[in-house]
Scaffold this motif. Structure first.
Motif, PDB file in Angstrom:
ATOM      1  N   GLU A  22       0.823  -1.210   0.000  1.00 33.32           N
ATOM      2  CA  GLU A  22       0.000   0.000   0.000  1.00 33.32           C
ATOM      3  C   GLU A  22       0.855   1.256   0.000  1.00 33.32           C
ATOM      4  OE1 GLU A  22      -3.276   0.491  -0.235  1.00 33.32           O
ATOM      5  OE2 GLU A  22      -3.566  -1.662  -0.513  1.00 33.32           O
ATOM      6  N   CYS A  35      -1.841   1.812   7.601  1.00 30.24           N
ATOM      7  CA  CYS A  35      -1.987   1.114   6.322  1.00 30.24           C
ATOM      8  C   CYS A  35      -3.392   0.497   6.243  1.00 30.24           C
ATOM      9  CB  CYS A  35      -0.927   0.021   6.206  1.00 30.24           C
ATOM     10  SG  CYS A  35      -1.094  -0.972   4.717  1.00 30.24           S
ATOM     11  N   ARG A  37      -4.387  -1.916   4.422  1.00 29.32           N
ATOM     12  CA  ARG A  37      -4.329  -3.358   4.186  1.00 29.32           C
ATOM     13  C   ARG A  37      -3.931  -4.129   5.449  1.00 29.32           C
ATOM     14  NH1 ARG A  37      -3.232  -6.686  -0.559  1.00 29.32           N
ATOM     15  NH2 ARG A  37      -3.327  -4.755  -1.710  1.00 29.32           N
TER      16      ARG A  37
END
Ligand SMILES: [Zn+2]
Length: 124
Positions: A22, A35, A37
């Motif tokens: 990411e 982040c 993700r």
């Protein structure tokens, strides 16, 4: 050593230090808080990115000094020309390098001391 080089490379790609997929930035100067993700926190504490300021400053000084002497050696411009070019570079380059300095700091710091919730620590 390989892990440190990978962290530096990942920093230059402006990617998350944990999942390496990411992007860290959503705008020219705007970082994500974590982040999306993997949930890796980007700013661990207040003042966390002071190290990035040192990186940015060192890169700017290195560029301006080496550029000054390289240009002097290659083209020998007048001092007035040199004093026009390098202060302008000294102002513009840190703005350009801002994202890279933060990403480098984050990735190298994550490599040296990962946050406690990092999956890298949970594995070991
Ligand atoms: Zn991630």
């Amino acid at each position: 050593m390989k892990g440190l080089l990978r962290a530096v490379w990942n920093g230059l790609l402006l990617r998350c230090p944990e999942c390496r997929r990411e992007a860290l930035f959503t705008g020219p100067f705007r970082m994500r808080p974590a982040c999306p993700r993997c949930g890796c926190p980007v700013e661990r504490e207040a003042g966390y990115f002071i190290g990035a300021i040192y990186i940015n400053y060192a890169a700017t000084v290195a560029l301006c000094l080496s550029g000054f002497f390289a240009l002097d050696w290659l083209a020998a411009p007048s001092l007035a020309v040199q004093l026009t070019i390098w202060p302008a570079v000294g102002v513009a380059f840190p703005l350009y390098f801002f994202r890279y300095a933060r990403s480098l700091w984050l990735n190298v710091d994550h490599f040296v001391s990962p946050p406690p919730a990092s999956p890298r620590l949970r594995r070991s």
